[in-house]
Scaffold this motif. Sequence first.
Motif, PDB file in Angstrom:
ATOM      1  N   ASP A  39      49.510 -11.838  -1.358  1.00  0.00           N
ATOM      2  CA  ASP A  39      48.475 -12.862  -1.195  1.00  0.00           C
ATOM      3  C   ASP A  39      47.610 -12.666   0.049  1.00  0.00           C
ATOM      4  N   LYS A  40      47.946 -11.726   0.921  1.00  0.00           N
ATOM      5  CA  LYS A  40      47.099 -11.436   2.088  1.00  0.00           C
ATOM      6  C   LYS A  40      45.983 -10.460   1.734  1.00  0.00           C
ATOM      7  N   ASP A  41      46.011  -9.903   0.537  1.00  0.00           N
ATOM      8  CA  ASP A  41      44.977  -9.005   0.013  1.00  0.00           C
ATOM      9  C   ASP A  41      44.609  -7.897   1.008  1.00  0.00           C
ATOM     10  N   LEU A  42      45.602  -7.147   1.416  1.00  0.00           N
ATOM     11  CA  LEU A  42      45.343  -6.054   2.355  1.00  0.00           C
ATOM     12  C   LEU A  42      44.441  -4.957   1.790  1.00  0.00           C
ATOM     13  N   PRO A  43      44.408  -4.709   0.477  1.00  0.00           N
ATOM     14  CA  PRO A  43      43.429  -3.726  -0.007  1.00  0.00           C
ATOM     15  C   PRO A  43      41.984  -4.083   0.385  1.00  0.00           C
ATOM     16  N   THR A  44      41.644  -5.357   0.388  1.00  0.00           N
ATOM     17  CA  THR A  44      40.303  -5.759   0.836  1.00  0.00           C
ATOM     18  C   THR A  44      40.170  -5.527   2.342  1.00  0.00           C
ATOM     19  N   PHE A  45      41.212  -5.813   3.106  1.00  0.00           N
ATOM     20  CA  PHE A  45      41.217  -5.546   4.551  1.00  0.00           C
ATOM     21  C   PHE A  45      40.940  -4.060   4.795  1.00  0.00           C
ATOM     22  N   TYR A  46      41.610  -3.189   4.042  1.00  0.00           N
ATOM     23  CA  TYR A  46      41.413  -1.740   4.201  1.00  0.00           C
ATOM     24  C   TYR A  46      39.969  -1.341   3.897  1.00  0.00           C
ATOM     25  N   GLU A  47      39.408  -1.903   2.840  1.00  0.00           N
ATOM     26  CA  GLU A  47      38.026  -1.579   2.470  1.00  0.00           C
ATOM     27  C   GLU A  47      37.052  -2.051   3.543  1.00  0.00           C
ATOM     28  N   ILE A  48      37.311  -3.201   4.118  1.00  0.00           N
ATOM     29  CA  ILE A  48      36.465  -3.695   5.213  1.00  0.00           C
ATOM     30  C   ILE A  48      36.546  -2.732   6.387  1.00  0.00           C
ATOM     31  N   LYS A  76      51.650   1.145   5.016  1.00  0.00           N
ATOM     32  CA  LYS A  76      51.336   2.344   5.797  1.00  0.00           C
ATOM     33  C   LYS A  76      51.045   3.533   4.880  1.00  0.00           C
ATOM     34  N   ALA A  77      51.814   3.666   3.817  1.00  0.00           N
ATOM     35  CA  ALA A  77      51.599   4.759   2.861  1.00  0.00           C
ATOM     36  C   ALA A  77      50.244   4.611   2.177  1.00  0.00           C
ATOM     37  N   LEU A  82      44.622   6.492   1.646  1.00  0.00           N
ATOM     38  CA  LEU A  82      43.180   6.229   1.723  1.00  0.00           C
ATOM     39  C   LEU A  82      42.507   7.022   2.846  1.00  0.00           C
ATOM     40  N   GLY A  83      43.291   7.696   3.670  1.00  0.00           N
ATOM     41  CA  GLY A  83      42.735   8.466   4.785  1.00  0.00           C
ATOM     42  C   GLY A  83      42.231   7.603   5.929  1.00  0.00           C
ATOM     43  N   ASN A  86      43.420   6.798  11.113  1.00  0.00           N
ATOM     44  CA  ASN A  86      42.758   6.801  12.426  1.00  0.00           C
ATOM     45  C   ASN A  86      42.030   5.487  12.709  1.00  0.00           C
ATOM     46  N   ILE A  87      41.884   4.629  11.704  1.00  0.00           N
ATOM     47  CA  ILE A  87      41.151   3.367  11.864  1.00  0.00           C
ATOM     48  C   ILE A  87      42.077   2.156  11.835  1.00  0.00           C
ATOM     49  N   ILE A  88      43.092   2.198  10.967  1.00  0.00           N
ATOM     50  CA  ILE A  88      43.985   1.053  10.777  1.00  0.00           C
ATOM     51  C   ILE A  88      45.345   1.351  11.386  1.00  0.00           C
ATOM     52  N   LYS A  89      45.807   0.438  12.229  1.00  0.00           N
ATOM     53  CA  LYS A  89      47.107   0.575  12.898  1.00  0.00           C
ATOM     54  C   LYS A  89      47.995  -0.615  12.536  1.00  0.00           C
ATOM     55  N   PHE A  90      49.263  -0.351  12.409  1.00  0.00           N
ATOM     56  CA  PHE A  90      50.259  -1.380  12.139  1.00  0.00           C
ATOM     57  C   PHE A  90      51.174  -1.503  13.361  1.00  0.00           C
TER      58      PHE A  90
END
Length: 185
Positions: A39-48, A76-77, A82-83, A86-90
């Motif tokens: 429900d946090k919709d991280l795929p949209t977060f990644y696209e942003i 993380k995987a 998505l490559g 270098n932009i998204i960190k956990f």
Amino acid sequence: NGIDEEYWKKEMGEPVLRRELNIPPNGFIVGTVARITYDKDLPTFYEIARRVSKEVPHVTFVIVGDGYGAELDEAKAQVSKLGLNNIIKFTGHRSDLLDIYSSFDVFLMTSLTEGLPNTALEAMSMKIPVVSTSVGGVPELVVNDNTGFLSDIHDARGLSGHVIELLKNEQRRAEFADAARQRIE
């Protein structure tokens, strides 16, 4: 929900993520604090993150939190696939949230559903503009185009545009930050 606005003050924290992630002085952090769930919709977060990084140099997106099981490893995987490493960190679970929020320039929430999220209350109290989906009680808290921006769920383009606007306009970001704190008070 409610928070202690005397506790959640920007000056009470130290921006530790800037040092930990080697963020340059001219760099930005767009972050969220959330349990890693569908429900946090991280795929949209990644696209942003992908879209914003093309427009704003030196931006890092940070996801603070974990899941109930293997969700963090799966997230993380997905980011690696998505490559976007270098932009998204956990960071995983963190208990030093005053320091975490103090590190953020913009708080981003891409949820499909929410009640009245403490994370948005905390971010606003810490003078961080919120860019969020317009779900649940969020529109009662975030005043669109004043303390932050609201968009529809899955609206990666709209949410990205709002993040870009705030990162590129320091004065507007500061105005939203002050308005967010006033709203919480």
